[in-house]
Design a protein around this motif. Structure first.
Motif: not given
Length: 286
Positions: A193-195, A197-200, A245-247
């Motif tokens: 899933p696309h997330v 960059v800051y979350l990665n 779950l975030l990813m």
């Protein structure tokens, strides 16, 4: 080839990427089933010889989880190589139930389970999980066996659900029907899933913190109470669940992550967590 044993091993095969980290992707249930393969050796093999062999076999299988190494010439006839093991991890129909060897490939050649790498291997399970939830990855196959067991009529059929292949069903051969294995087109795309960059970056930093805490736990586990050890393990599992779950961009992931961070602050301030690097204590709180 045995459903209940596959349930304890399929986590290792669930990765749709194939690299050295795949070797570390293991099931929490694996150690409860491995003993049955090792027990017969206790009748013939001295314990010291067995212990050395077991560790060598385990370490050997780490480096073969790679796509960087192609073919190794004549060694391909004797050793289990990255090429052979790529087949073992494939979900292409020609890869299913092939190349079981750990260190040597000669046994697969002798018993008819050898298959050379041919068409591009697509990795993962025949029915992809499409999730980064570690708890679901570990327990999904057991839940599937449980539901199938109760939905299948007949006592012997119920036993077959447990002890025959994952693809078995009433009226089918032990390993199921080959034509029921999903066709591979070569256009399959791994679950990603696309997330933002800051979350990665956020997940990476916090994962590094968890690795630090885990390493410190291993170093001090003999000096800690059982309650403290279980609490730390529980927090690590909670963290991995939250990162997964975030990813996946789950709607409730942010709430769970806030709760996780608050729990971390509390137990860290109370001294139940320790970093290997004391100078990072304030940074962790921030």
């Amino acid at each position: 080839e045995v459903n209940i044993l596959w349930a304890a091993h399929q986590v290792h095969h669930s990765s749709e990427d194939y690299n050295l980290f795949t070797a570390l992707r293991q099931s929490v249930l694996q150690k409860y089933t491995s003993w049955m393969f090792n027990l017969p050796m206790a009748l013939f093999i001295p314990p010291s010889v067995f212990a050395v062999h077991l560790q060598f076999n385990l370490l050997y299988q780490f480096w073969i989880h790679t796509e960087v190494i192609t073919k190794l010439g004549p060694l391909e006839w004797i050793l289990n190589t990255p090429s052979h093991h790529r087949v073992h991890h494939g979900r292409n129909p020609y890869c299913i139930d092939k190349n079981y060897g750990g260190t040597l490939i000669i046994w697969d050649r002798i018993f008819g389970t050898f298959e050379a790498e041919d068409a591009k291997v697509v990795y993962g399970l025949t029915h992809p999980v499409n999730s980064f939830d570690p708890i679901m990855l570990q327990l999904r196959p057991l839940a599937h066996i449980w539901n199938t067991f109760w939905a299948t009529p007949g006592f012997w059929n119920k036993l077959s659900v447990i002890f025959k292949g994952p693809g078995w069903g009433p009226g089918k051969p032990r390993l199921g029907l080959p034509e029921e294995i999903p066709v591979i087109t070569g256009k399959e795309v791994p679950f990603n899933p696309h997330v933002p960059v800051y979350l990665n970056c956020y997940a990476l930093v916090h994962f590094a913190v968890i690795v630090d805490l885990y390493t410190e736990l291993l170093a001090s586990v003999t000096m800690l109470s059982q309650g403290t050890v279980l609490m730390r393990i529980g927090f690590i599992i909670l963290s991995l669940l939250s990162f997964g779950l975030l990813m996946e961009n789950k709607s409730k992931a942010g709430i769970l992550e806030i709760i996780r961070c608050l729990v971390f602050i509390g137990v860290y301030k109370l001294g139940y967590f320790r970093s290997q690097f004391s100078f990072l204590g304030y940074a962790y709180e921030v």
